[in-house]
Design a protein around this motif. Structure first.
Motif, mmCIF file in Angstrom:
data_model
loop_
_atom_site.group_PDB
_atom_site.id
_atom_site.type_symbol
_atom_site.label_atom_id
_atom_site.label_comp_id
_atom_site.label_asym_id
_atom_site.label_seq_id
_atom_site.Cartn_x
_atom_site.Cartn_y
_atom_site.Cartn_z
ATOM 1 N N ALA A 79 -35.817 34.300 -12.134
ATOM 2 C CA ALA A 79 -36.155 33.701 -13.434
ATOM 3 C C ALA A 79 -37.268 34.472 -14.134
ATOM 4 O O ALA A 79 -38.034 33.917 -14.904
ATOM 5 N N ALA A 80 -37.332 35.786 -13.856
ATOM 6 C CA ALA A 80 -38.424 36.586 -14.409
ATOM 7 C C ALA A 80 -37.978 37.431 -15.596
ATOM 8 O O ALA A 80 -38.794 38.057 -16.244
ATOM 9 N N GLY A 81 -36.700 37.472 -15.872
ATOM 10 C CA GLY A 81 -36.266 38.182 -17.071
ATOM 11 C C GLY A 81 -35.648 39.535 -16.827
ATOM 12 O O GLY A 81 -35.075 40.130 -17.717
ATOM 13 N N SER B 84 -34.008 42.393 -13.441
ATOM 14 C CA SER B 84 -33.652 42.467 -12.019
ATOM 15 C C SER B 84 -33.603 43.924 -11.565
ATOM 16 O O SER B 84 -33.440 44.824 -12.366
#
Lengths: 378, 75
Positions: free
Chosen positions: B64-66, B68
């Motif tokens: 969920a950090a934006g 990958s």
């Protein structure tokens, strides 16, 4: 497994909510060349990172990336249980985005290579604008296939399989305010510990000894984040972000970040402060009471109870801007600096000797992170 | 708890799907501030993915950090 089913259900339900197409946009055509440098806990990592994105026709955008980490490590784990080492990690990536009406579909592939670790990852994504562009719903799926090796041990080889399910909603609330929600479930299976790390245990003779770490072979995690950006009455933006994380290893974590962006002439200033806190994994201990004290054993400080926090200061200078009605042509140079404090609550500093095991001071360190990059929009 | 949260989001999504007749309340000509690059959640993707990597290698949390990426990042 229940978590994975719930996430699939959620993705299928959102797929049903597709709305009529009006006209989305492809990502910006842009090229970035970045140099990064990290220094903390006697670890230095630096290298380049390149990212290029270009349109092909009206509805396709292709991207390529290249990234290198050159690592020299004499960290607290390394000096107390192994010896200083240097290594390099190289990562390549390529992706395609396809725009059809208000729907963007994307696929991306990346490969990462180290002398003892290889990772292949493929990502699929779809995003859909609805309500006349006020809402964007996105979904993603990622699958990773990694190979783990151990230097100096040709007999050792294992694998890690990763699956990630992502869901995002971006919502315009007012003409000044936008919020984003993100949810991600990740499931791993395979050799999940670091093959070089050890745990320590009391040896029964007043001292301590080491044995290899032993992690579960599966891990499932959930993360949910909410982000918000607000345009102030003058040309500036404030940002806030919160993320909650939980996994089946017993780690719960909270992240809070506040930011402010202020353009002034050719310059844009960014100020942020980020705070992160986590609890330890169920099978983590700084000092086990005896050898093989439990099925799973960890003393990796990544799984300990700790807080990390610190400021980010960034400045971007617009070198030129020849953007016209027909095409963009703009270049900028940026310098970002992050300073991060790490404070551990149950990981002790074994460089301190001559004391009773378990009474060493808790470990802490500070890290500096520098990013210098040029960006070109074309 | 996760199943409950998923059910709630599913219900919200289905409700949203039934609202296709809603008029956009921020008109296209009122979106100049939203279109300002300083309002982007990810103004510099090359920097965001690097910082995500720096954190993922040192923190237990992930996702969920934006962005990958791959690799072990074990230091």
């Amino acid at each position: 497994m229940e978590r994975r089913r719930a996430s699939l259900l959620l993705i299928s339900a959102l797929a049903l909510t597709g709305q009529a197409a009006v006209g989305g946009t492809l990502p910006e055509e842009r090229m970035d060349a970045l140099y990064h440098f990290y220094s903390g806990d006697n670890v230095e990592i630096d290298g380049p990172s390149l990212l290029v994105r270009k349109n092909v026709g009206q509805s396709v955008s292709v991207s390529g990336s290249y990234y290198v980490d050159s690592i020299t490590s004499a960290s607290v784990d390394v000096v107390t249980t192994a010896s200083k080492y240097s290594e390099e990690r190289t990562q390549w990536g390529a992706g395609i985005d396809y725009l059809h009406g208000d729907t963007t579909m994307s696929v991306g592939f990346s490969n990462s290579e180290e002398n003892d670790y290889s990772a292949d990852t493929i990502n699929f994504g779809i995003s859909q604008e609805v309500f006349g562009g006020l809402t964007t719903i996105s979904m993603g799926y990622g699958s990773g296939s990694d190979e783990v090796r151990r230097r100096g041990d040709d007999a050792f080889q294992d694998t890690v399989d990763k699956k990630a399910y992502r869901l995002g909603v971006s919502q315009v609330l007012t003409r000044n305010w936008v919020v984003g929600l993100a949810f991600e479930t990740i499931a791993d299976e395979g050799f999940l510990n670091n093959p070089y790390r050890s745990v320590r245990y009391l040896d029964g003779a007043g001292g301590f000894a080491f044995q290899a770490e032993r992690y579960p072979r599966t891990r499932a995690s959930n993360a949910a984040a909410v982000r918000s950006r607000y345009h102030l009455p003058w040309r500036a933006a404030v940002a806030a972000e919160y993320r909650f994380f939980t996994d089946d290893w017993g780690i719960d974590a909270h992240t809070l970040e506040l930011g402010y962006t202020q353009p002034r002439g050719r310059l844009t200033f960014d100020l942020r402060y980020r705070y992160y806190t986590q609890g330890s994994a169920d099978f983590y201990s700084d000092l086990f009471p005896y050898q093989d004290a439990q099925n799973f054993l960890a003393r990796d400080k990544e799984l300990a109870t700790f807080q990390s926090h610190g400021p980010h200061v960034g400045v971007t200078y617009t070198l030129f801007d020849r953007t016209s009605d027909t095409r963009a042509l703009r270049g900028s140079a940026s310098l970002f600096y992050d300073y991060i404090f790490f404070n551990y609550d149950d990981f002790r500093d074994l460089r301190v000797t001559g004391v009773q095991p378990g009474t060493e001071p808790f470990f802490s360190f500070n890290a500096s992170v520098v990013q210098a990059f040029f960006s070109l929009w074309f | 708890m996760n199943a409950r949260a998923a059910t709630a989001i599913v219900a919200a999504a289905l409700l949203l799907a039934g609202c296709s007749g809603v008029e956009p309340w921020v008109k296209p000509y009122e979106r100049d501030r939203l279109a300002d690059p300083i309002m982007s959640f990810d103004r510099n993707p090359v920097s965001t993915s690097y910082m995500d990597h720096v954190r993922e290698a040192r923190e237990g949390a992930r996702g969920a950090a934006g962005s990958s990426g791959g690799g072990c990042g074990c230091n």
